[in-house]
Design a protein around this motif. Sequence first.
Motif, PDB file in Angstrom:
ATOM      1  N   PRO A   1       0.827  -1.221   0.000  1.00 24.29           N
ATOM      2  CA  PRO A   1       0.000   0.000   0.000  1.00 24.29           C
ATOM      3  C   PRO A   1       0.859   1.269   0.000  1.00 24.29           C
ATOM      4  CG  PRO A   1      -0.845  -1.580   1.582  1.00 24.29           C
ATOM      5  CD  PRO A   1       0.428  -2.167   1.049  1.00 24.29           C
ATOM      6  N   GLU A   2       2.037   1.211   0.633  1.00 23.43           N
ATOM      7  CA  GLU A   2       2.872   2.412   0.702  1.00 23.43           C
ATOM      8  C   GLU A   2       3.607   2.710  -0.625  1.00 23.43           C
ATOM      9  OE1 GLU A   2       2.890  -0.154   2.733  1.00 23.43           O
ATOM     10  OE2 GLU A   2       4.903  -0.959   3.076  1.00 23.43           O
ATOM     11  N   SER A   3       3.376   1.863  -1.638  1.00 23.37           N
ATOM     12  CA  SER A   3       4.056   2.103  -2.926  1.00 23.37           C
ATOM     13  C   SER A   3       3.384   3.189  -3.764  1.00 23.37           C
ATOM     14  CB  SER A   3       4.078   0.829  -3.769  1.00 23.37           C
ATOM     15  OG  SER A   3       4.683  -0.206  -3.066  1.00 23.37           O
ATOM     16  N   MET A   4       2.258   3.717  -3.272  1.00 28.02           N
ATOM     17  CA  MET A   4       1.509   4.744  -3.999  1.00 28.02           C
ATOM     18  C   MET A   4       2.414   5.906  -4.425  1.00 28.02           C
ATOM     19  SD  MET A   4      -1.741   5.072  -4.607  1.00 28.02           S
ATOM     20  CE  MET A   4      -2.763   6.340  -5.314  1.00 28.02           C
ATOM     21  N   GLY A   5       3.232   6.392  -3.497  1.00 27.75           N
ATOM     22  CA  GLY A   5       4.111   7.528  -3.791  1.00 27.75           C
ATOM     23  C   GLY A   5       5.101   7.185  -4.881  1.00 27.75           C
ATOM     24  N   ALA A   6       5.694   6.004  -4.768  1.00 24.39           N
ATOM     25  CA  ALA A   6       6.696   5.596  -5.758  1.00 24.39           C
ATOM     26  C   ALA A   6       6.058   5.427  -7.132  1.00 24.39           C
ATOM     27  CB  ALA A   6       7.376   4.306  -5.316  1.00 24.39           C
ATOM     28  N   LEU A   7       4.794   4.998  -7.159  1.00 24.74           N
ATOM     29  CA  LEU A   7       4.118   4.842  -8.455  1.00 24.74           C
ATOM     30  C   LEU A   7       3.867   6.198  -9.108  1.00 24.74           C
ATOM     31  CD1 LEU A   7       1.618   1.994  -7.613  1.00 24.74           C
ATOM     32  CD2 LEU A   7       3.276   1.950  -9.485  1.00 24.74           C
ATOM     33  N   SER A   8       3.464   7.189  -8.289  1.00 24.24           N
ATOM     34  CA  SER A   8       3.292   8.543  -8.846  1.00 24.24           C
ATOM     35  C   SER A   8       4.627   9.050  -9.368  1.00 24.24           C
ATOM     36  CB  SER A   8       2.806   9.525  -7.776  1.00 24.24           C
ATOM     37  OG  SER A   8       1.553   9.152  -7.319  1.00 24.24           O
ATOM     38  N   ALA A   9       5.685   8.780  -8.579  1.00 17.08           N
ATOM     39  CA  ALA A   9       7.017   9.245  -8.974  1.00 17.08           C
ATOM     40  C   ALA A   9       7.476   8.572 -10.257  1.00 17.08           C
ATOM     41  CB  ALA A   9       8.016   8.965  -7.863  1.00 17.08           C
ATOM     42  N   LEU A  10       7.076   7.317 -10.428  1.00 13.15           N
ATOM     43  CA  LEU A  10       7.430   6.581 -11.642  1.00 13.15           C
ATOM     44  C   LEU A  10       6.944   7.354 -12.873  1.00 13.15           C
ATOM     45  CD1 LEU A  10       8.216   3.746 -12.869  1.00 13.15           C
ATOM     46  CD2 LEU A  10       5.861   3.079 -12.476  1.00 13.15           C
ATOM     47  N   GLY A  11       5.682   7.784 -12.836  1.00 12.57           N
ATOM     48  CA  GLY A  11       5.133   8.544 -13.958  1.00 12.57           C
ATOM     49  C   GLY A  11       5.798   9.898 -14.089  1.00 12.57           C
ATOM     50  N   ALA A  12       5.987  10.576 -12.953  1.00 13.12           N
ATOM     51  CA  ALA A  12       6.555  11.929 -12.995  1.00 13.12           C
ATOM     52  C   ALA A  12       8.005  11.897 -13.490  1.00 13.12           C
ATOM     53  CB  ALA A  12       6.468  12.568 -11.610  1.00 13.12           C
ATOM     54  N   LEU A  13       8.765  10.891 -13.038  1.00 14.92           N
ATOM     55  CA  LEU A  13      10.166  10.763 -13.478  1.00 14.92           C
ATOM     56  C   LEU A  13      10.232  10.486 -14.980  1.00 14.92           C
ATOM     57  CD1 LEU A  13      12.326   8.463 -11.155  1.00 14.92           C
ATOM     58  CD2 LEU A  13      12.916  10.716 -12.060  1.00 14.92           C
ATOM     59  N   ALA A  14       9.366   9.595 -15.434  1.00 10.41           N
ATOM     60  CA  ALA A  14       9.358   9.246 -16.862  1.00 10.41           C
ATOM     61  C   ALA A  14       9.065  10.497 -17.701  1.00 10.41           C
ATOM     62  CB  ALA A  14       8.316   8.163 -17.134  1.00 10.41           C
ATOM     63  N   VAL A  15       8.109  11.307 -17.247  1.00 11.45           N
ATOM     64  CA  VAL A  15       7.777  12.528 -17.992  1.00 11.45           C
ATOM     65  C   VAL A  15       8.948  13.513 -17.925  1.00 11.45           C
ATOM     66  CG1 VAL A  15       6.285  14.562 -18.095  1.00 11.45           C
ATOM     67  CG2 VAL A  15       5.275  12.307 -17.676  1.00 11.45           C
ATOM     68  N   ALA A  16       9.489  13.713 -16.720  1.00 12.48           N
ATOM     69  CA  ALA A  16      10.573  14.698 -16.553  1.00 12.48           C
ATOM     70  C   ALA A  16      11.762  14.327 -17.442  1.00 12.48           C
ATOM     71  CB  ALA A  16      10.989  14.781 -15.083  1.00 12.48           C
ATOM     72  N   GLU A  17      12.096  13.047 -17.498  1.00  7.78           N
ATOM     73  CA  GLU A  17      13.241  12.635 -18.331  1.00  7.78           C
ATOM     74  C   GLU A  17      12.915  12.777 -19.818  1.00  7.78           C
ATOM     75  OE1 GLU A  17      15.291   9.572 -15.157  1.00  7.78           O
ATOM     76  OE2 GLU A  17      14.250   8.737 -16.877  1.00  7.78           O
ATOM     77  N   ALA A  18      11.673  12.465 -20.188  1.00  6.03           N
ATOM     78  CA  ALA A  18      11.281  12.606 -21.597  1.00  6.03           C
ATOM     79  C   ALA A  18      11.354  14.079 -22.010  1.00  6.03           C
ATOM     80  CB  ALA A  18       9.869  12.057 -21.808  1.00  6.03           C
ATOM     81  N   LEU A  19      10.981  14.971 -21.095  1.00  9.10           N
ATOM     82  CA  LEU A  19      11.060  16.401 -21.406  1.00  9.10           C
ATOM     83  C   LEU A  19      12.518  16.829 -21.557  1.00  9.10           C
ATOM     84  CD1 LEU A  19       8.298  18.000 -19.134  1.00  9.10           C
ATOM     85  CD2 LEU A  19       8.145  17.228 -21.497  1.00  9.10           C
ATOM     86  N   GLY A  20      13.396  16.183 -20.782  1.00 11.83           N
ATOM     87  CA  GLY A  20      14.837  16.452 -20.888  1.00 11.83           C
ATOM     88  C   GLY A  20      15.331  16.231 -22.319  1.00 11.83           C
ATOM     89  N   ASN A  21      14.801  15.216 -23.007  1.00 14.68           N
ATOM     90  CA  ASN A  21      15.187  14.955 -24.412  1.00 14.68           C
ATOM     91  C   ASN A  21      14.833  16.128 -25.317  1.00 14.68           C
ATOM     92  OD1 ASN A  21      15.701  12.389 -23.509  1.00 14.68           O
ATOM     93  ND2 ASN A  21      13.842  11.479 -24.399  1.00 14.68           N
ATOM     94  N   GLU A  22      13.847  16.916 -24.887  1.00 12.16           N
ATOM     95  CA  GLU A  22      13.410  18.075 -25.699  1.00 12.16           C
ATOM     96  C   GLU A  22      14.100  19.350 -25.217  1.00 12.16           C
ATOM     97  OE1 GLU A  22      11.549  17.668 -28.245  1.00 12.16           O
ATOM     98  OE2 GLU A  22      10.862  15.613 -27.863  1.00 12.16           O
ATOM     99  N   GLY A  23      15.062  19.194 -24.322  1.00 10.71           N
ATOM    100  CA  GLY A  23      15.784  20.354 -23.807  1.00 10.71           C
ATOM    101  C   GLY A  23      15.018  21.105 -22.736  1.00 10.71           C
TER     102      GLY A  23
END
Length: 271
Positions: free
Chosen positions: A91-113
């Motif tokens: 149950p405590e993995s909720m935060g890490a799951l949100s972070a999973l999505g946020a990290l994936a987006v943040a890194e993808a945006l990094g590819n666009e500078g």
Amino acid sequence: MFMYNQAMLSVTRLQADLPILGLGQPLYFHQSIGSTNDRAAELAKQGSPHGTLVVAEEQTAGRGRAGRKWYSPANAALALSLVLRPKDLKPESMGALSALGALAVAEALGNEGVEAGIKWPNDVLVHDRKIAGVLVEISWEGDEAEFVILGIGVNVRPASIPSDDEVDFPVTCVEAVAKKHVDRHSLLLAVIEGVGRWSPQLGNNAMISAWNSRLAYLGKEVEVRMEGESVSGRVDGLTSGGCLLLVLKDGKRIEVAVGELHLRPVDRRSN
Ligand code: BT5
């Protein structure tokens, strides 16, 4: 003569490029739908496998957390939901799951500078403006997670930005920051790749430290509002479990777990 419309996502191109790291097939592509998270949950309940992806060009009833609205007008944003079936989810993995999505987006945006930070737990910010949001919904069967829906919305074109009276936090979009045309197809693939890369590392040290290194408001005063109460303190990073560490005025350190809460920088509390 057929003209390829740059502005639209192409289901044929997506079918050809997916899956990535086990994510993206089967693919359900909708020109317009209420909420991709609702559609993905429906599919998951019918037994659709890990990696099922729902993509929509427009959502008419996009959702944020706690019944809040998420705006994703036609052909301007990314709105997607993945069905994940992780093993032994706590149950405590909720935060890490949100972070999973946020990290994936943040890194993808990094590819666009575009350099992005993460407003704990689930918002992606650029220059203190919200550019993307993540909505994690878990279906529990007792202590076991039956499935997880990881919903991600990214503002890409200027037309995706809601007006000020529709939001309670400043907003922006990828093209406004990158100052160039951004291919939503490539951005979507990069997000999926990031989710696929980080999901085997859910909540481990490498992931928490990647999350921590993008944490917005580090060292700054924030107010965290939780069901009826609020607490103010200086952001001091994340715990190994992904809780937010706050240093209160009296020097006491507290850990805030992901639940229903709102985080605001103190100098924007009136917004
Ligand atoms: C979120 O909630 O940020 C999660 C958003 C998740 C959206 C995706 S899109 C695909 C999938 N299908 C869905 O139905 N949802 C997911 P929260 O932290 O509660 O923030 C919601 C708040 O963000 C709203 O109350 C508005 O103030 C603001 N907001 C709404 N639309 C926005 C947008 N396009 N850009 C920036 N802020 C927005």
